[in-house]
Design an enzyme around this catalytic site. Sequence first.
Site, PDB file in Angstrom:
ATOM      1  CG  ASP A  16      -0.414  -7.488  -4.522  1.00  0.00           C
ATOM      2  OD1 ASP A  16      -1.048  -7.922  -3.546  1.00  0.00           O
ATOM      3  OD2 ASP A  16      -0.268  -6.271  -4.751  1.00  0.00           O
ATOM      4  CD  GLU A  72      -4.573  -5.532   4.752  1.00  0.00           C
ATOM      5  OE1 GLU A  72      -5.303  -4.545   4.793  1.00  0.00           O
ATOM      6  OE2 GLU A  72      -3.949  -5.886   3.741  1.00  0.00           O
ATOM      7  CE  LYS A  98      -0.491  -6.526   2.665  1.00  0.00           C
ATOM      8  NZ  LYS A  98      -1.317  -6.879   1.489  1.00  0.00           N
ATOM      9  CB  THR A 100       1.348  -3.425   4.403  1.00  0.00           C
ATOM     10  OG1 THR A 100       1.014  -3.056   3.066  1.00  0.00           O
ATOM     11  CG2 THR A 100       0.167  -3.173   5.324  1.00  0.00           C
ATOM     12  CG  PHE A 139       2.433   0.531  -0.799  1.00  0.00           C
ATOM     13  CD1 PHE A 139       2.928  -0.603  -0.199  1.00  0.00           C
ATOM     14  CD2 PHE A 139       1.061   0.687  -0.868  1.00  0.00           C
ATOM     15  CE1 PHE A 139       2.084  -1.571   0.337  1.00  0.00           C
ATOM     16  CE2 PHE A 139       0.202  -0.275  -0.342  1.00  0.00           C
ATOM     17  CZ  PHE A 139       0.720  -1.406   0.259  1.00  0.00           C
TER      18      PHE A 139
END
Length: 323
Positions: A16, A95, A131, A155, A177
């Site tokens: 990440d 993203e 994403k 996400t 998350f």
Amino acid sequence: MTLLDSLKKYTIVVADTGDIEAIAKHRPQDATTNPSLLFHAAQMPTYRHLVEEAAELAEQRGGNHEAMAEEFIDRLFVLFGCEILKVVPGRVSTEVAASLSFDTAATIAKARKLISLYKEKGVAQERILIKIASTWEGIRAAEILEKEGIHCNLTLLFSFAQAVACAEAAVTLISPFVGRIYDWYKKEHGGAEIPADQDPGVASVTRIYNYYKKFGYKTQIMGASFRNVNQIVRLAGSDLLTISPELLEQLEQTEGVVERKLDSAKAQASKEERLHLDEKTFRWMHNEDAMATEKLAEGIRKFNSDARHLEDFALSQVAQKVG
């Protein structure tokens, strides 16, 4: 054996970060990026050539400063993604802007553009995950993109409703998350640490994993946003886990053996019943989860704020080019 080596027996490890050197060091299968990670990476002298190339491409596109800044960001995401794909054997997540989280059509358009830019660089779309925030609109966009062969990583996922809707939309991957869920419950409990065996973030991913495996959904689960190594090892067996360089370092420096915690065979014993969510049911079910409602809204705002920092940086680079 290190904890990282042991973990890799059960779970695909993802880095990440936007720091390519950190990715190369820890040898993950995949990598994920976001505007904040790329903003920090873009400040490093090592990656100055990527910034300059993105600025040149944006200048060639022309238009006003805002249009050129948007082009700069798209190009920067793709250039970093291409570099990352040189050091990981798998996929990179790129993203879509958080500002598009409630706009299905705009999300689809941006995803198609990013894929086209990767194709210009000779990268097959199988190696890219787009994403997208796990809003109702984002999930609908992902459903359409998946039918076109564009794979998506949903996400900012906090609620069971989000997870069910993503599975029904047949998205490739979700990113629950863990750490942010933990943060919310810790704050609710007056700031006291929550015992490891009661970690609500770990419990959330475990529930989703068991549900997906019990009912045969193909959507993969990638736990994200970890606060400590303990949360990671308690999710050994998850399809994927995306981990910061700092926690990857801890896992690599610690001797030990990780036991598998999540198992598709054991998931068959789950008492969950299969759900089918239309828009009204999804919105109500998600709304009933105070943590998820707050963290999704907060996450979109934070991702958008991070993107604004990157946008300001983009404007400064464009101004230098045209000025």
